[in-house]
Design a protein around this motif. Sequence first.
Motif, PDB file in Angstrom:
ATOM      1  N   SER A 148      15.825  29.495  83.543  1.00  0.00           N
ATOM      2  CA  SER A 148      14.551  29.186  84.197  1.00  0.00           C
ATOM      3  C   SER A 148      13.386  29.781  83.422  1.00  0.00           C
ATOM      4  CB  SER A 148      14.552  29.710  85.629  1.00  0.00           C
ATOM      5  OG  SER A 148      15.557  29.095  86.394  1.00  0.00           O
ATOM      6  N   ASP A 149      13.632  30.920  82.771  1.00  0.00           N
ATOM      7  CA  ASP A 149      12.596  31.583  82.006  1.00  0.00           C
ATOM      8  C   ASP A 149      12.209  30.775  80.767  1.00  0.00           C
ATOM      9  OD1 ASP A 149      10.856  33.445  80.951  1.00  0.00           O
ATOM     10  OD2 ASP A 149      12.426  34.746  80.163  1.00  0.00           O
ATOM     11  N   VAL A 150      13.186  30.161  80.087  1.00  0.00           N
ATOM     12  CA  VAL A 150      12.906  29.525  78.801  1.00  0.00           C
ATOM     13  C   VAL A 150      12.829  28.001  78.868  1.00  0.00           C
ATOM     14  CG1 VAL A 150      14.004  31.428  77.566  1.00  0.00           C
ATOM     15  CG2 VAL A 150      15.350  29.391  78.127  1.00  0.00           C
ATOM     16  N   LYS A 151      13.096  27.401  80.029  1.00  0.00           N
ATOM     17  CA  LYS A 151      13.155  25.935  80.062  1.00  0.00           C
ATOM     18  C   LYS A 151      11.805  25.276  79.797  1.00  0.00           C
ATOM     19  CE  LYS A 151      12.686  25.335  85.079  1.00  0.00           C
ATOM     20  NZ  LYS A 151      13.363  24.836  86.301  1.00  0.00           N
ATOM     21  N   ALA A 152      10.695  26.025  79.937  1.00  0.00           N
ATOM     22  CA  ALA A 152       9.392  25.457  79.592  1.00  0.00           C
ATOM     23  C   ALA A 152       9.310  25.134  78.108  1.00  0.00           C
ATOM     24  CB  ALA A 152       8.280  26.433  79.985  1.00  0.00           C
ATOM     25  N   LEU A 153      10.126  25.800  77.293  1.00  0.00           N
ATOM     26  CA  LEU A 153      10.128  25.536  75.858  1.00  0.00           C
ATOM     27  C   LEU A 153      10.721  24.178  75.530  1.00  0.00           C
ATOM     28  CD1 LEU A 153      11.402  29.045  74.677  1.00  0.00           C
ATOM     29  CD2 LEU A 153       9.046  28.222  74.631  1.00  0.00           C
ATOM     30  N   TYR A 154      11.431  23.560  76.481  1.00  0.00           N
ATOM     31  CA  TYR A 154      12.097  22.282  76.222  1.00  0.00           C
ATOM     32  C   TYR A 154      11.106  21.133  76.040  1.00  0.00           C
ATOM     33  CZ  TYR A 154      16.772  24.120  77.108  1.00  0.00           C
ATOM     34  OH  TYR A 154      17.956  24.806  77.021  1.00  0.00           O
ATOM     35  N   ALA A 155       9.831  21.396  76.312  1.00  0.00           N
ATOM     36  CA  ALA A 155       8.822  20.367  76.047  1.00  0.00           C
ATOM     37  C   ALA A 155       8.740  20.053  74.559  1.00  0.00           C
ATOM     38  CB  ALA A 155       7.459  20.830  76.564  1.00  0.00           C
ATOM     39  N   ASP A 156       9.167  21.004  73.727  1.00  0.00           N
ATOM     40  CA  ASP A 156       9.222  20.798  72.273  1.00  0.00           C
ATOM     41  C   ASP A 156      10.663  20.477  71.896  1.00  0.00           C
ATOM     42  OD1 ASP A 156       9.299  20.944  69.516  1.00  0.00           O
ATOM     43  OD2 ASP A 156       7.941  22.653  69.399  1.00  0.00           O
ATOM     44  N   PRO A 157      10.982  19.239  71.483  1.00  0.00           N
ATOM     45  CA  PRO A 157      12.381  18.872  71.162  1.00  0.00           C
ATOM     46  C   PRO A 157      13.012  19.747  70.091  1.00  0.00           C
ATOM     47  CG  PRO A 157      10.984  16.919  71.299  1.00  0.00           C
ATOM     48  CD  PRO A 157      10.071  18.096  71.345  1.00  0.00           C
ATOM     49  N   SER A 158      12.212  20.193  69.107  1.00  0.00           N
ATOM     50  CA  SER A 158      12.790  21.026  68.050  1.00  0.00           C
ATOM     51  C   SER A 158      13.230  22.378  68.597  1.00  0.00           C
ATOM     52  CB  SER A 158      11.772  21.220  66.927  1.00  0.00           C
ATOM     53  OG  SER A 158      10.608  21.888  67.400  1.00  0.00           O
ATOM     54  N   LYS A 159      12.442  22.959  69.507  1.00  0.00           N
ATOM     55  CA  LYS A 159      12.828  24.237  70.113  1.00  0.00           C
ATOM     56  C   LYS A 159      14.034  24.053  71.022  1.00  0.00           C
ATOM     57  CE  LYS A 159       8.321  26.518  69.861  1.00  0.00           C
ATOM     58  NZ  LYS A 159       7.280  27.280  70.589  1.00  0.00           N
ATOM     59  N   GLN A 160      14.082  22.940  71.710  1.00  0.00           N
ATOM     60  CA  GLN A 160      15.240  22.634  72.559  1.00  0.00           C
ATOM     61  C   GLN A 160      16.521  22.596  71.732  1.00  0.00           C
ATOM     62  OE1 GLN A 160      14.972  18.857  74.802  1.00  0.00           O
ATOM     63  NE2 GLN A 160      16.871  18.354  73.761  1.00  0.00           N
ATOM     64  N   GLN A 161      16.456  21.980  70.555  1.00  0.00           N
ATOM     65  CA  GLN A 161      17.626  21.890  69.691  1.00  0.00           C
ATOM     66  C   GLN A 161      18.044  23.262  69.178  1.00  0.00           C
ATOM     67  OE1 GLN A 161      19.492  19.269  69.179  1.00  0.00           O
ATOM     68  NE2 GLN A 161      20.889  20.402  67.820  1.00  0.00           N
ATOM     69  N   VAL A 162      17.081  24.091  68.810  1.00  0.00           N
ATOM     70  CA  VAL A 162      17.383  25.436  68.321  1.00  0.00           C
ATOM     71  C   VAL A 162      18.052  26.257  69.413  1.00  0.00           C
ATOM     72  CG1 VAL A 162      16.355  27.600  67.533  1.00  0.00           C
ATOM     73  CG2 VAL A 162      15.559  25.430  66.583  1.00  0.00           C
ATOM     74  N   ILE A 163      17.542  26.178  70.647  1.00  0.00           N
ATOM     75  CA  ILE A 163      18.141  26.927  71.753  1.00  0.00           C
ATOM     76  C   ILE A 163      19.591  26.512  71.952  1.00  0.00           C
ATOM     77  CG2 ILE A 163      18.066  27.230  74.257  1.00  0.00           C
ATOM     78  CD1 ILE A 163      15.007  27.100  74.058  1.00  0.00           C
ATOM     79  N   GLU A 164      19.860  25.209  71.906  1.00  0.00           N
ATOM     80  CA  GLU A 164      21.235  24.738  72.062  1.00  0.00           C
ATOM     81  C   GLU A 164      22.134  25.278  70.957  1.00  0.00           C
ATOM     82  OE1 GLU A 164      23.739  20.525  72.149  1.00  0.00           O
ATOM     83  OE2 GLU A 164      21.619  20.552  72.678  1.00  0.00           O
ATOM     84  N   GLU A 165      21.657  25.239  69.727  1.00  0.00           N
ATOM     85  CA  GLU A 165      22.466  25.713  68.607  1.00  0.00           C
ATOM     86  C   GLU A 165      22.752  27.210  68.725  1.00  0.00           C
ATOM     87  OE1 GLU A 165      20.231  24.638  65.198  1.00  0.00           O
ATOM     88  OE2 GLU A 165      20.577  22.476  65.415  1.00  0.00           O
ATOM     89  N   VAL A 166      21.748  27.985  69.126  1.00  0.00           N
ATOM     90  CA  VAL A 166      21.921  29.432  69.244  1.00  0.00           C
ATOM     91  C   VAL A 166      22.946  29.781  70.320  1.00  0.00           C
ATOM     92  CG1 VAL A 166      20.759  31.547  69.982  1.00  0.00           C
ATOM     93  CG2 VAL A 166      19.657  30.037  68.321  1.00  0.00           C
TER      94      VAL A 166
END
Length: 860
Positions: A338-356
Amino acid sequence: MPPSGIPAKRVLSSKEATLFKELLGLYEAKQLKKGLKTADQILKKFPEHGETLCMKGLILTHMGRREEGLDLVKQGIRLDLTSHICWHVFGLIQKGEKNYEEALKSYTQALRFDKENLNILRDAALLQTQLRNFDGLVETRHTLLRLRPTLRQHWIGLAVAYHLNGNLAEARKVLEHYESTLKNVPDYDSEHSETLVYHVRLLEDMGEASSALALLDVNAKSRAIIDRMAIMEFRARLMSKLGMDGADDAWQALIEQNPDCHEYYSGFLSSRGIELGTITDENREQAVRYLGEFSEQIPRASAPRRLWLNIAVGDKFRELVESYLVSGLEKGIPSLFSDVKALYADPSKQQVIEEVVEAQREKLAAEPASDAASEPTTYLWTLYFLAQHHSKLSRHTRAISLLDVAITHTPTLPELYMFKARVLKRCGDFIGAARFMDEARMLDLQDRFLNTKCAQYRLRANLVNEANDILGLFTKKDAPSPGADLEEMQSLLYLMEEADAHVRKDNMGLALKRYTAVQKVFDEFEDDQFDFHGYSIRHFTINAYLGLISWEDHLRSHPAYIHTALAASRIYIRLHDDPSLASSSTSTGHLTDAEKKAKKKAKKAAQKVHDETKKATPNAPSANEDKGLEPGPMKDDDPDGTKLLQLPDPLERAAKLVAPLSTLAKDNIDAWIAIYDVAVRRKKYLQAVKALNNARSLDSDHPELHIRLAHFRIQVSSLPQDPPAPIGPVVTSALARLLPEELSLEVFNSQHLQQHSTDAKAILAVAKVSQLLQATREEVENAVFAILAPDVHMDIKTALQVVGFLQVIKSPRTEEFRRGCDARFELSTVFKSPSDIAAISWNASAAMAEDTKVETEDSN
C-alpha cells in the motif's frame, strides 16, 4: 390606561407582572414544574396574555409535550404579533427542530420590536453563520460589539464575521483595534495566544508575509504566543514565501521535531527552489542528495527514503527501491505494498519493483531449509507482497497461486486469507471471497476488524442476514437489530454495503431506506456544527473553527454521499419512469423464507424493546425534567421501506440529492449524468444542457454521455412546440453544438461504434441508443452479443450491466449471454445458474454457530 404603544392585552397587573418575571427566571433555571404552575396562575386571570401562553408552550415543549406546547406558542403569537418574547420563543422551538431558516425569520421579527436584545442578537448570529448569511452576520456582530464593546468575544466575533464574508482587510482592522485596547494581559494566556495566531494567519492569507512574520516574531519573543509548533510552522512557511536565507534552517528544525512529516520535506526543498510535484531533470539529482542527507542524519525516519522513490529514476531508483523493499520485507510490514503502489503510475518503476521482489523470492526459495528457517517471515511477506502486486495488475490466477503457497507456509496469518478474499472478489467470486474472509475471522474470533470485514464481504455476496449475524456480535444486545444500532452509530460502511446488496436483489424499498439513512447522517453532520458557532468564539478556538467551516462547506463531496446520492437518484428515476414499481416492489416479495423469518424476528425484538422502554418511562415528567427542544427518537413505521417508494414527487427528492454535486463533484462525470437524468425529466432543459456540457468537458467519448446526447435530441424533437424564449433558442443552439443538426442519430450511433469497437461499455451504449431509436429486438441483441467477441475488452461490472439490460428488454437470449460470460470469467460465480450457486454456497449461519461452539469449548 396601558403605556403608549403597548397593546392592552400585554399589560399585566402588578402581581401578575411580578409572576411573569418569576416565570422567566424559573425557565432559565430549568425549574419547569414551578414555571408551569406560575404560567397557569397568570393565565387564570389573563387567559389571552400572549407572552405567557408562549412561555407555557415553551415549558411544555421542554417537558416532552411538543404538540401541545407548539399549539400554545402559535396561539400566543396570534394574540400578540408585536411581542419580541413571542417571536423569540417561536424561534427557539424552530431552532430545536433544526428548521434554521424559519427560526432566523422569527428572530428577525423579534429584533424588529427589540433591536438591542443581546440574547436574540447572539442567537441570530449563530443562525446566520449556520445558513452562511455572512452579510447579515457582519451587521449583527457590529450591533453586538456596539452594545457590549468590553467583551473580547464580540471583537473576535466581528473579525471572524468579516473573514467569513471575504473581507480580510476589515477583519485585520478589527483585530488591530482590539489588540491596541488590551492592557495587563496575563502571561501564558491561551485565548490571547490563539487570537494572535489567528492574526498571523489572516495576514498570511492576505499575502502580507512580511507583516505576518514581524507580528509572529514580536509575539513569540514576548511569549504572548505559546503554541511552539505553530510558531515554527508559520515562521518556516513565511520565510519560504519571502525567500529568506534562514528558511531551510526553519524547515530543518521542524523535520527534527517530526521526521516523518512529508510536508516538512516538501517545504525544505521548496525553500531550495525544488518543488516535489514538478521535479525536473536539472534538479532531480540535487533533490535526491538532500533527501539522502536527511536519511543519514535521521536513519529511523522512513519519509525521506520514501520520497526518494518518487523522484529517483533509472539505476538510482533500482538501488533505492531495492533497499527500501528488502528492509520492509525483512521487518514484516503488512502495509508495504500500500505504501509503494502509488509508484505503479510509472510503468518502468512498476517493472523494477516486480524484478526486485521476484529476485528476493527466488533467492529465499533457493536457500537451504536451515538458512531459510532462520528468517521464515521474510519469505512469507515476500509472497504476500507479490500476490498484491500481481492482483493490482489483474493477474489474479498468479496472485492466488502465490497466496496458496503462503498459506501452506504459514496457515495462521489472517492477512493471507483476507487478501485471497479480496482477489476472489475482484475475480467476481463473491461467495468464495466471503468464505475466505470467514476463515480469516476464525483465526481470531474476538478481532472486531476481522468480523467487520467478514460482514462486509457477506453483504457483497448478498448474504444480508448472515452479515447481520456477524455484526450482532459487537452491537448492543438490547438494540432492535444490529442494523438499527449501526445506523444509530452512523456506520456509513454498513449502510452503503447493505443498501447496495438490496439493490442487487432488486429490493428497492430497503435499499432506499438505507440510502436515506446515509443522507440523514450527513444532515446530522451539518447540524452538529451549530453548537460550535458560539463555542469557538467564546473559547477563542478560532483557527480550528475556520477549518471546521471550510470542511462543512465541502461536506457533501465525501465519496459516501456521492455514492448514495447517485444510487438513490437512480431508484427515484425508476419510480418516476414506472410508478407501478412503488406498489409491486414490496420488500417481502423478493425475500427468501430465511429472510422473512429474520425480518419477523427483528420486528418482535423491536416491539419488545419499545414495550420495555415504555414501562420504564413514567407518564408524567419529574419536577425539573427537561426533555429538550429536539424531537426524540421516532418509531420506525416503515421497516421495509414501502412508504418511501410511495412518497410523491420522486423527481423532486432526486433533484434535492444531486443538487450539491453540481458544485462539490464537478470532476465526477457520473454526477453530471445523474443531474441530466433528473433535470430532463423535470423539463429543466437549461439544467440538462449544462449537465451535458460539463460531462462532455470531462470525457467527450464517455458511453453514458453518448446515450444522453441521443436521448436529449429525441426528447427535444418530440416536444409539441419549442420551449419559450429565452430558453428555447439557448437549448436549441446548445444541442446543435453538442450534436450537429445535419448528423442523424443513426450515423452518430454507428460512428461511435466504429471508434470504440473493442470497448464493451461503448457497445452497450450503442445498443441502448438503438433501442431508443426503436430498432427491433433482434438488432439490439445482435449489437449486444458483439461484446462476447474475443477482442472486446470487458470487465465483470460491464457484463452484469449487459445482463441487466437484456432483462429489461426481456430478451430470450439472456441466459445465453450469461453462459458466455461464465465461460469468459472462469473464476467468477456471479454468472452461474441458481442451481450452481446453491451447490457452491456454504451455510454461513451454521459455520458461525460451529465457530461459537468451538470458542466456548476453548474458553472452558
